[in-house]
Design a protein around this motif. Structure first.
Motif, PDB file in Angstrom:
ATOM      1  N   ARG A 273      66.327  50.847 -24.128  1.00 28.27           N
ATOM      2  CA  ARG A 273      65.115  50.236 -23.568  1.00 28.27           C
ATOM      3  C   ARG A 273      64.132  51.288 -23.075  1.00 28.27           C
ATOM      4  O   ARG A 273      62.935  51.215 -23.346  1.00 28.27           O
TER       5      ARG A 273
ATOM      6  N   ARG B 236      56.606  46.737 -21.892  1.00 29.49           N
ATOM      7  CA  ARG B 236      57.763  46.509 -21.023  1.00 29.49           C
ATOM      8  C   ARG B 236      58.207  45.048 -21.076  1.00 29.49           C
ATOM      9  O   ARG B 236      59.404  44.752 -21.054  1.00 29.49           O
TER      10      ARG B 236
ATOM     11  N   ASN C 221      55.115  54.449 -21.899  1.00 29.29           N
ATOM     12  CA  ASN C 221      55.606  55.191 -20.742  1.00 29.29           C
ATOM     13  C   ASN C 221      56.416  56.395 -21.193  1.00 29.29           C
ATOM     14  O   ASN C 221      56.998  56.404 -22.280  1.00 29.29           O
TER      15      ASN C 221
ATOM     16  N   GLU D 263      61.919  43.892 -22.189  1.00 27.86           N
ATOM     17  CA  GLU D 263      62.743  43.441 -21.081  1.00 27.86           C
ATOM     18  C   GLU D 263      62.679  41.922 -20.910  1.00 27.86           C
ATOM     19  O   GLU D 263      62.203  41.417 -19.881  1.00 27.86           O
TER      20      GLU D 263
END
Length: 885
Positions: free
Chosen positions: A186, A322, A141, A326
């Motif tokens: 992150r 992700r 991303n 996370e």
């Protein structure tokens, strides 16, 4: 009295006007566009190149690494110029954006050849607003972030304009800046928005862009968001009473409206996140555990993600990234994920079937970004139709199973059947490629039918004219300048009919037109123009229809991505024999036969030595890990942390059995590195990371510490290590793995009841150390440092000398240094003793020499034997002395 002399300002203005009048029109046009975007690099389309001029050219030449040239634009002389070929625009744009620049692209809007070409800026690209797939890594991303400060709260919002992901959160408490740093670690935003009035410092990120403060006003931001989503209240989004979060999200929308308004249409929802939902991971921990990037490679190879990424689609790869970045603390959600993965692990045929179907999904998220921006082609709509058909096949496959979790997940996909039906009715693919299907636009069908009649007339014209004129070599041709024509060679010019009108002379003959031919050409060109306009209108209609349904399509895309990510986790678990961990809300951490997922994957056919770990619950709170270098201490520490992290993303784990009480944070302090640009030495960085752990860790945290205190003097380091260990035991009470070479610390188990000693085993055979890679109870007896030094290639004479020091009492080196600074003979009142270099008092070598001397029977010793013995001792003494020098 009035001053009749013109002001300096007016003289300057008139001078610039005169200069502008002397410039060629294209230069004036460029300067006008540049004045509209003074803070951006303007790439000005000029034929087959995008040109930059003046200072922009110098920047482009430097950062895009192209040649700097110059060009004359009238009597004002030459100006710097750098050109990018139009077919290589994305390649060089990527370099400029990576360097942190904003780029405005001025396209040609009219055809060349009829005066000054009309140009306008059609796109403004910044590092955080890139939506073109060609400029983005497929599996990562690219985030634009915004930070807003409201009282004692910090608002953080982020968006990926290439996928439509839009989220916000609010951070509060004394550690809010530390939490912000974790979120930046992150997200790794490419660009971050702050107010112009902000004077503090932010965690490391990409480009920092400052906006007018009013963009961060919570009330104004809330109204902007309500308008964007067409709602009266933001309560369904979870941020109505979070002013800092609203301010950050509103600033992002305002920035997108300024730079590229078409991107705003992709923002169909806003997700409000809670920091407490996720496991805290600071930047050092992400780096040390190599979650998404290997320390040696800089890419995914050698990282945890590199092992896990068996996805079939780019959006699935981003979803998996992700997940790894996370880990969460929601036990219900984690068990739901585990159920899903477990079913896929147990059904290899289903995994294979899903993988085959997923290959047809492509990158639906970024495809939607192109379409919503209005840059989608008919081929893109055809790809969208195929992706929707793939989604329907995935839903059908999951619904057909007997497993309730899969059927429930299938119902979460939603439906885009109406859009799929529309695309099926609108687009067809044949040997000519993608085109509008007949029946979708009746006006277009009529024009296409009319143009076919004209084309049939032109196709038969050549044969009819040959028969009518008797000129067998007559041909019908076309070019862009003269249009359609009849060409007759020179030998037959006397046979041309009187209605032929000469149009052009060529080397082999003449070209003619007729009223009938010109009429057909006019009908054809007019019909082609109408067809082009109608096709564009149909494309715009499709774009509106897809944009209207973009929320449902993006939801479906994220559903496919999540399915792909979970399927990859199941594939990895089946391939490497991972097991489902038992998760619970406790302080227990029990791992039987744990393995390091990355190391194991790189061993090929060699077996990985598994190890157990028992922390919390009925076991110790802290394991003090000792043992030799290269023995596997760091591997052991990292594998425990990675197993816990894998469990808290819903994955299976590399172990025989695992029972894991959920952690709220994972901290890791491993290895030695400095921050020279920041003025921080290796030891300072080590202490900063250690201080962060002690201040932020809780009873529910997992702490991994390796070699605390090794960056300073031995006594200082030992004291610091002991103090840190005591604080973790007495105050923090976190589950901790504490690796150290300070063997003195192993005695603390007598004073700290919740500390236990373990060591990585090694044995010595024939002077060589053999690493067993087994973690066993009890402390290590030695560090085997000299053996490891020999393996590293340390010269043998240096290693031998080190062993000589090691065999001496602990203070031998210091004593030898002090004695070398003293006179050879002691003070007269004391005993006179001549020291032997290399033979400190009490050393093994000195004792061996004394024993040999006492063992000599001088009454039986011949002169020859005495000389030989003295010669041997002299040789030994000389070799020791030479080694000291």
């Amino acid at each position: 009295m009035t001053n009749s002399a013109p002001s300096t300002e007016s003289r300057t203005r008139r001078s610039r006007m005169r200069e502008a009048e002397e410039l060629v029109p294209s230069r004036r046009q460029y300067l006008r566009l540049k004045a509209q975007y003074p803070n951006a690099i303007l790439l000005y389309r000029l034929g087959d190149f995008y040109e930059a001029f003046d200072q922009d050219a110098e920047i482009v030449a430097r950062d895009a690494r192209i040649t700097l040239t110059s060009r004359s634009f009238g009597r004002n002389g030459r100006v710097p110029m750098a050109g990018i070929p139009h077919h290589a625009l994305h390649h060089y744009l990527g370099r400029l954006l990576a360097a942190g620049h904003t780029v405005a692209i001025a396209e040609q809007l009219s055809e060349p050849g009829r005066g000054l070409v009309e140009r306008a800026v059609t796109r403004v690209l910044t590092p955080g607003t890139v939506a073109e797939a060609a400029l983005l890594p497929a599996t990562e991303n690219c985030y634009l972030a915004a930070v807003a400060f409201h009282g004692d709260r910090i608002g953080l919002a982020w968006v990926d304009v290439s996928t439509g992901e839009f989220a916000t959160m609010e951070l509060a408490g004394r550690d809010r800046m530390e939490l912000l740093a974790e979120e930046f670690a992150r997200l790794a935003p490419a660009e971050c928005l702050v107010a112009e009035t902000f004077e503090g410092s932010l965690p490391p990120a990409g480009r920092l862009t400052r906006l007018e403060p009013w963009h961060f006003d919570p009330d104004r931001a809330a109204q902007r968001l309500r308008t964007l989503f067409g709602v009266q209240s933001l309560a369904p989004f979870g941020c109505e009473h979070a002013p800092a979060a609203l301010a950050a999200a509103g600033a992002i929308v305002a920035y997108l409206e300024r730079t590229n308004p078409s991107l705003v249409s992709l923002l169909t929802s806003l997700r409000t996140e809670l920091p407490a939902y996720r496991v805290g991971l600071d930047a050092a921990t992400r780096r040390n555990l190599e979650l998404t990037r290997g320390l040696r490679t800089g890419g995914t190879r050698g990282s945890l993600l590199g092992v896990l990424d068996l996805t079939c689609t780019p959006m699935g790869a981003r979803a998996l990234r992700r997940l790894v970045s996370e880990p969460i603390r929601d036990l219900v959600e984690l068990r739901r994920r585990q159920d899903f993965v477990a079913i896929l692990v147990a059904n290899p045929e289903l995994r294979h079937r899903l993988a085959q179907i997923l290959l047809g999904a492509g990158d639906l998220e970024r495809l939607m970004s192109r379409i919503v921006q209005g840059t989608g082609s008919l081929r893109d709509f055809l790809t969208l139709r195929q992706a929707l058909a793939t989604a329907e096949a995935l839903v059908g496959t999951l619904r057909a199973t007997s497993h309730e979790p899969l059927r429930v997940f299938a119902e979460m996909a939603g439906s885009c059947n109406d859009l799929a039906t529309l695309l099926e009715r609108a687009i067809v693919e044949d040997e000519e490629g993608a085109r509008i299907r007949p029946g979708f636009c009746p006006e277009l069908d009529a024009e296409l039918a009319a143009i076919q009649e004209t084309r049939r007339f032109l196709a038969t014209l050549e044969q009819r004219e040959r028969e009518r004129t008797g000129i067998r070599s007559l041909k019908v041709g076309y070019n862009k300048v003269f249009g359609y024509y009849l060409e007759v060679t020179r030998p037959h010019l006397h046979r041309i009919p009187p209605e032929y009108v000469r149009k052009q002379t060529v080397a082999t003959g003449e070209r003619f037109i007729t009223p009938e031919l010109k009429d057909a050409e006019a009908r054809l060109l007019a019909a082609e123009a109408r067809i082009t306009a109608l096709e564009r209108s149909a494309l715009e209609r499709l774009t509106r229809e897809v944009t209207y349904r973009s929320g449902a399509v993006l939801h479906l895309a994220r559903w496919i991505a999540q399915l792909d990510a979970f399927r990859a986790l199941a594939e990895v678990a089946a391939r490497y024999g991972w097991v489902r961990p038992e998760l619970e809300e406790s302080d227990t951490l029990e791992i039987r036969g744990g393995r390091h997922p990355v190391v194991e994957a790189t061993l090929d056919d060699r077996p990985f030595v598994p190890n157990d770990c028992q922390l919390g619950g009925e076991g110790p709170q802290i394991l003090l890990v000792t043992g030799p270098n290269m023995g596997g201490k760091s591997t052991y520490l990292r594998q425990v942390a990675l197993i816990v992290l894998l469990a808290q993303i819903g994955s299976f784990v590399p172990a025989q059995r695992a029972r894991i009480g959920l952690v709220d944070r994972i901290f890791s302090r491993i290895g030695a590195h400095d921050d020279l640009p920041g003025g921080q030495s290796t030891f300072l960085v080590e202490m900063i990371e250690t201080a962060t752990i002690l201040r932020q860790a809780t009873r529910r945290s997992l702490v991994i510490l390796d070699e605390v205190g090794r960056g300073t003097a031995t006594q200082d380091g030992l004291a610091i290590a002991r103090a840190v260990l005591e604080d973790l035991h007495n105050r923090v009470a976190a589950r901790t793995l504490f690796a150290t070479h300070f063997l003195e610390l192993t005695a603390l188990t007598a004073e700290l009841p919740r500390v236990a000693n373990v060591h990585v085993a090694a044995i010595e055979r024939d002077g060589h150390v053999v690493f067993l890679y087994r973690v066993l109870p009890g402390p290590a007896d030695r560090a085997y440092g000299i053996h490891v030094a020999r393996l590293a290639g340390l010269p043998s004479w240096v290693a031998d000398r080190a062993e000589a020091f090691l065999s001496a009492p602990p203070s031998a080196v210091t004593i030898a240094q002090k004695e070398s600074e003293q006179p050879c003979v002691a003070e007269p009142q004391g005993p006179r003793q001549l020291p032997l270099p290399g033979f400190p008092d009490g050393s093994a070598a000195a004792q061996a020499l004394a024993r040999e001397l006492l063992a000599l029977d001088l009454t039986q010793l011949s002169p020859r034997q005495a000389l030989d013995w003295l010669f041997q001792q002299q040789t030994r003494l000389r070799s020791v002395t030479n080694s000291q020098e």
